[in-house]
Design an enzyme around this catalytic site. Structure first.
Site, mmCIF file in Angstrom:
data_model
loop_
_atom_site.group_PDB
_atom_site.id
_atom_site.type_symbol
_atom_site.label_atom_id
_atom_site.label_comp_id
_atom_site.label_asym_id
_atom_site.label_seq_id
_atom_site.Cartn_x
_atom_site.Cartn_y
_atom_site.Cartn_z
ATOM 1 N N GLU A 48 0.844 -1.187 0.000
ATOM 2 C CA GLU A 48 0.000 0.000 0.000
ATOM 3 C C GLU A 48 0.886 1.246 0.000
ATOM 4 O OE1 GLU A 48 -3.888 1.635 2.501
ATOM 5 O OE2 GLU A 48 -2.313 0.545 3.584
ATOM 6 N N LYS A 126 -10.189 0.590 -2.227
ATOM 7 C CA LYS A 126 -10.275 0.216 -0.815
ATOM 8 C C LYS A 126 -11.628 0.599 -0.231
ATOM 9 C CE LYS A 126 -7.650 0.803 3.518
ATOM 10 N NZ LYS A 126 -6.487 1.505 4.125
ATOM 11 N N CYS A 166 -5.055 -3.528 3.477
ATOM 12 C CA CYS A 166 -4.745 -3.108 4.843
ATOM 13 C C CYS A 166 -5.920 -3.275 5.816
ATOM 14 C CB CYS A 166 -4.232 -1.661 4.796
ATOM 15 S SG CYS A 166 -3.273 -1.158 6.245
#
Length: 276
Positions: A48, A126, A166
């Site tokens: 990321e 995301k 994440c």
């Protein structure tokens, strides 16, 4: 898992300590992509924010690009360099995340995957945006980022590859609906939350989905003063850690074994026992 039987797959997860110079970050990412390809990796993942760990969240706005399936070298340099690297080395390349322009003057934190011929194979924005405040550290990704709303997966040589980023690791329902045999989770976990939960989350997501998992990470002290946890990791469907890199730049490599996947799912048919 897809109906086609998967083939063995050599994967490499790249760990970086990205800084505030985009050109330098790109050059270092390309160096590790080349090294991974030289070591036989067929599928390579970046972490990321591989292209920028800025002084503040707003720095992402300055480098955000319009999305393009066929990126232009001048208009979409980040996307173009990723596409070119995949084509140059003849590998599947997961470009960690980069900022793409979104509505309301915000950016999406987006993962783009390129096939060995440079074709765009998948995009994932995301969905879950990180927020944390323990009185000493404070993060709120939603201030600058727009959340995605669509799960994403793609097929690679018989492997069903689920995309996530994440903080998504804390939301197991995302993966359940995708039926993965390989989970990708590029990350920039804080040192605080990573020390407490990183490996626990990685192994849990792998075990409950009886899936391999690859988690390329940011790992070290960054120029902006932030410290990320690192521990780039590859996990097998039984929760065993196949490769791990604690801190600093480098690679975690492993070969995914379709027979291991079949064996684990046959011995423990939990996916067939789901009731809800």
């Amino acid at each position: 898992m897809t109906s086609a039987a998967p083939s063995p797959l050599r994967i490499a997860a790249v760990q970086l300590v990205s800084g505030m110079d985009v050109a330098e970050n790109l050059a270092r990412a390309e160096r590790w992509i080349a090294e991974a390809a030289a070591q036989g990796a067929q599928f390579i993942g970046l972490p990321e924010y591989f292209c920028l760990m800025g002084q503040q969240d707003d720095d992402k706005l300055a480098i955000a690009e319009d999305f393009a399936a066929q990126p232009d070298a001048l208009a979409q340099p980040l996307q173009h360099r990723l596409q070119a690297a995949a084509r140059r080395h003849g590998v599947w390349l997961h470009g960690g995340t980069l900022p793409l322009k979104a509505a309301g003057g915000k950016v999406s934190n987006s993962s783009l995957v390129y096939a060995p011929d440079g074709a765009l194979a998948a995009r994932y924005d995301k969905v879950h945006l990180f927020a944390f405040d323990n009185g000493r550290e404070r993060y709120d990704e939603g201030r600058v980022q727009a959340a995605g709303d669509t799960p994403s997966a793609f097929d690679l040589a018989g492997w069903r590859v689920a995309l996530s980023v994440c903080y998504d690791l804390r939301f197991p329902e995302l993966y359940r609906q995708l039926g993965p045999s390989l989970i990708c989770a590029p990350a920039a976990f804080t040192h605080t939350t990573g020390q407490a939960h990183w490996q626990l989350l990685l192994r849990a997501r792998a075990v409950e989905n009886l899936s391999y998992l690859m988690a390329p990470a940011q790992g070290g002290m960054h120029a902006n003063g932030r410290r990320t946890w690192g521990h780039t990791t590859i996990v097998d469907p039984w929760g065993e850690v196949l490769a791990e890199l604690p801190e600093g730049e480098g690679l975690a490599l492993a070969t995914l074994d379709p027979e291991r996947l079949r064996q684990v799912r046959s011995q423990l048919p939990a996916l067939q026992h789901r009731r809800f």
